[in-house]
Write a protein that holds these residues in place. Structure first.
Motif, PDB file in Angstrom:
ATOM      1  N   ASP A 116       3.901  -3.045  -7.168  1.00 34.31           N
ATOM      2  CA  ASP A 116       5.301  -3.200  -7.542  1.00 34.31           C
ATOM      3  C   ASP A 116       6.178  -4.181  -6.883  1.00 34.31           C
ATOM      4  OD1 ASP A 116       4.568  -0.812  -9.575  1.00 34.31           O
ATOM      5  OD2 ASP A 116       5.448   0.398  -8.249  1.00 34.31           O
ATOM      6  N   LYS A 124      -1.593   7.977   1.295  1.00 30.67           N
ATOM      7  CA  LYS A 124      -2.061   9.209   0.535  1.00 30.67           C
ATOM      8  C   LYS A 124      -1.290  10.317   1.083  1.00 30.67           C
ATOM      9  CE  LYS A 124      -6.143  11.776  -0.809  1.00 30.67           C
ATOM     10  NZ  LYS A 124      -7.499  11.773  -0.701  1.00 30.67           N
ATOM     11  N   LYS A 130       2.100  -3.640 -13.211  1.00 31.00           N
ATOM     12  CA  LYS A 130       1.224  -3.848 -14.397  1.00 31.00           C
ATOM     13  C   LYS A 130       2.027  -5.199 -15.045  1.00 31.00           C
ATOM     14  CE  LYS A 130      -1.507   0.340 -15.210  1.00 31.00           C
ATOM     15  NZ  LYS A 130      -1.809   1.267 -16.271  1.00 31.00           N
ATOM     16  N   PRO A 140       7.523  -3.030 -12.234  1.00 29.26           N
ATOM     17  CA  PRO A 140       6.291  -2.466 -12.137  1.00 29.26           C
ATOM     18  C   PRO A 140       4.955  -3.241 -12.131  1.00 29.26           C
ATOM     19  CG  PRO A 140       7.423  -1.365 -14.050  1.00 29.26           C
ATOM     20  CD  PRO A 140       8.080  -2.818 -13.690  1.00 29.26           C
ATOM     21  N   HIS A 192       3.806   2.132  -6.593  1.00 25.30           N
ATOM     22  CA  HIS A 192       2.250   1.844  -6.750  1.00 25.30           C
ATOM     23  C   HIS A 192       2.234   0.511  -5.963  1.00 25.30           C
ATOM     24  CE1 HIS A 192       3.285   4.559  -9.836  1.00 25.30           C
ATOM     25  NE2 HIS A 192       1.956   5.186  -9.972  1.00 25.30           N
ATOM     26  N   ALA A 193       0.820   0.023  -5.722  1.00 25.53           N
ATOM     27  CA  ALA A 193       0.620  -0.942  -4.805  1.00 25.53           C
ATOM     28  C   ALA A 193       0.823  -2.075  -5.890  1.00 25.53           C
ATOM     29  CB  ALA A 193      -0.732  -1.213  -4.428  1.00 25.53           C
ATOM     30  N   SER A 236       0.752  -1.275  -0.132  1.00 24.19           N
ATOM     31  CA  SER A 236       0.089  -0.105  -0.065  1.00 24.19           C
ATOM     32  C   SER A 236       0.794   1.238   0.002  1.00 24.19           C
ATOM     33  CB  SER A 236      -0.878  -0.148   1.245  1.00 24.19           C
ATOM     34  OG  SER A 236      -0.131  -0.026   2.371  1.00 24.19           O
ATOM     35  N   VAL A 237       0.133   2.377  -0.591  1.00 24.82           N
ATOM     36  CA  VAL A 237       1.050   3.750  -0.369  1.00 24.82           C
ATOM     37  C   VAL A 237       0.132   4.691   0.229  1.00 24.82           C
ATOM     38  CG1 VAL A 237       1.964   5.516  -1.927  1.00 24.82           C
ATOM     39  CG2 VAL A 237       2.099   3.107  -2.833  1.00 24.82           C
ATOM     40  N   GLN A 265       3.916   8.444  -3.049  1.00 28.05           N
ATOM     41  CA  GLN A 265       2.491   8.524  -3.861  1.00 28.05           C
ATOM     42  C   GLN A 265       2.735   9.121  -5.308  1.00 28.05           C
ATOM     43  OE1 GLN A 265      -0.381  11.033  -2.402  1.00 28.05           O
ATOM     44  NE2 GLN A 265      -2.163  10.340  -3.736  1.00 28.05           N
ATOM     45  N   GLY A 266       2.324   8.503  -6.417  1.00 26.16           N
ATOM     46  CA  GLY A 266       2.655   8.814  -7.527  1.00 26.16           C
ATOM     47  C   GLY A 266       3.802   8.177  -8.146  1.00 26.16           C
ATOM     48  N   ARG A 267       4.828   7.670  -7.301  1.00 32.38           N
ATOM     49  CA  ARG A 267       6.146   7.178  -7.672  1.00 32.38           C
ATOM     50  C   ARG A 267       6.183   5.705  -7.701  1.00 32.38           C
ATOM     51  NH1 ARG A 267       9.054  10.875  -9.294  1.00 32.38           N
ATOM     52  NH2 ARG A 267      11.224   9.335  -9.344  1.00 32.38           N
TER      53      ARG A 267
END
Length: 363
Positions: free
Chosen positions: A160, A148, A197, A195, A157-158, A145-146, A153-155
């Motif tokens: 990764d 907020k 994805k 990453p 991601h859950a 988790s990241v 955040q934005g760098r």
């Protein structure tokens, strides 16, 4: 008005006032009671609790029931009469509200936490079961988790996959926090990762994890409660299984079903019956190494199991003394510390070597 009549009237009014107070005045307590039990070898809601695809499975009879505790909700305010009734009840327990919902936890927060713990218990149950069967499981460390508004955040991601931090290979989730906190707030940390994805696409296609990685720098900041350097992520374990295992059980939360899920998986993947057809229930958290941990509400769970018909109850070692103080008639409490202990106990039950079972005692 005669004095006798006045006294009776005053007493009656006082009694009414006390009754009203007992009903209207909330007290800071919650109630725990025996909840439903579910056979991990059977069906729930019309579908199998354990579903395995891509691997040979075997029919299993008997019961390996996970057990639950029913609790009053976070927003429910018990009145004095309910608290007294609960205290007098043999099968229920009244505990401080903060025991079940610490730090003013809301109903939504409690539900979310229970769901997360339940999900993690399923993952650990699969890992522990397959390791018990010597089936290889690939482990990796991921961003769970990241936070907020955090530097990450934005760098990051859950999902990764974290391969290294500052060039140092990561083997366990704890390694990530250790390496980050070696920095001072304001310094940059270099993450090497796959990453989310790309990792998910490879797993879905049944392909190995991509070798291509990317580097991401994140500037640390000071933790809100001390001087540690943090980036605002929670690292966690993730696993790639050689076949698919699904656990289908709605409306249940928390980590305490881990042991029974793991045993159900072992039974499904091995010929014959672990239980020999006996009715066995139990409880206990489980970690990736098969270690069984204690749970709350043990005495409610033994009552619920016996009410359902259980003959044996697999009990975490650290819960044994409490559970043994009030054992439902006809139920044998079996002490376990690892999944291996539980499998051995089930073997003894199957072979009717019950004299060899490690039993719970109050000492």
């Amino acid at each position: 008005m005669p004095r006798r009549t006045a006294t009776m009237l005053a007493s009656t009014l006082m009694l009414i006032a006390l009754l009203c107070a007992g009903v209207l005045i909330p007290v800071p307590y919650s109630e725990m009671s025996p909840g439903p039990t579910v056979n991990t070898l059977g069906e729930h809601g019309g579908e199998p609790v354990l579903q395995v695809s891509g691997r040979t499975t075997y029919p299993a009879t008997g019961n390996l029931n996970m057990t639950t505790v029913r609790v009053t909700g976070a927003d429910y305010r018990m009145n004095l009469f309910e608290a007294v009734y609960g205290w007098l009840s043999h099968d229920d327990a009244v505990v401080p509200h903060s025991t079940l919902y610490p730090d003013g936890q809301t109903a939504e927060q409690a539900t979310q936490e229970n769901a997360e713990e339940f999900s993690q218990s399923q993952e650990s149950a699969k890992v522990a079961a397959l390791k018990e069967l010597d089936v290889p499981v690939t482990a990796r460390v991921v961003v769970a988790s990241v936070v907020k508004g955090s530097p990450a955040q934005g760098r990051l991601h859950a999902g990764d996959v974290i391969k290294s931090v500052d060039g140092k290979r990561v083997e366990e989730p704890a390694d990530v926090a250790k390496l980050v906190t070696e920095h001072k707030p304001g310094e940059r940390v270099e993450f090497t990762l796959v990453p989310a994805k790309a990792a998910a696409a490879a797993e879905k296609a049944g392909k190995p994890e991509p070798r291509t990685t990317r580097s991401v720098s994140v500037t640390t900041k000071k933790a809100p409660d001390d001087s540690r350097a943090i980036v605002g992520i929670q690292a966690g374990p993730d696993h790639t299984f050689p076949f698919k295992i699904d656990i289908k059980l709605a409306d249940v939360g928390g980590p305490s079903a881990g042991l029974m899920f793991a045993l159900g998986i072992v039974d499904k993947l091995t010929p014959g019956d672990l239980t020999g057809g006996a009715f066995v229930a139990g409880t206990g958290t489980i970690d990736d190494k098969g270690k069984v941990g204690p749970i709350g509400g043990i005495q409610m769970k033994t009552v619920g199991a016996r009410n359902k018909g259980a003959e044996y109850f697999l009990t975490p070692k650290d819960n044994c003394a409490t559970a043994a103080r009030d054992v439902p008639g006809g139920l044998t409490l079996v002490k376990v510390d690892t999944i291996g202990d539980a499998v051995k106990a089930l073997e003894d039950i199957r072979k009717e070597n019950t004299a060899d079972l490690p039993r719970c005692t109050t000492g």
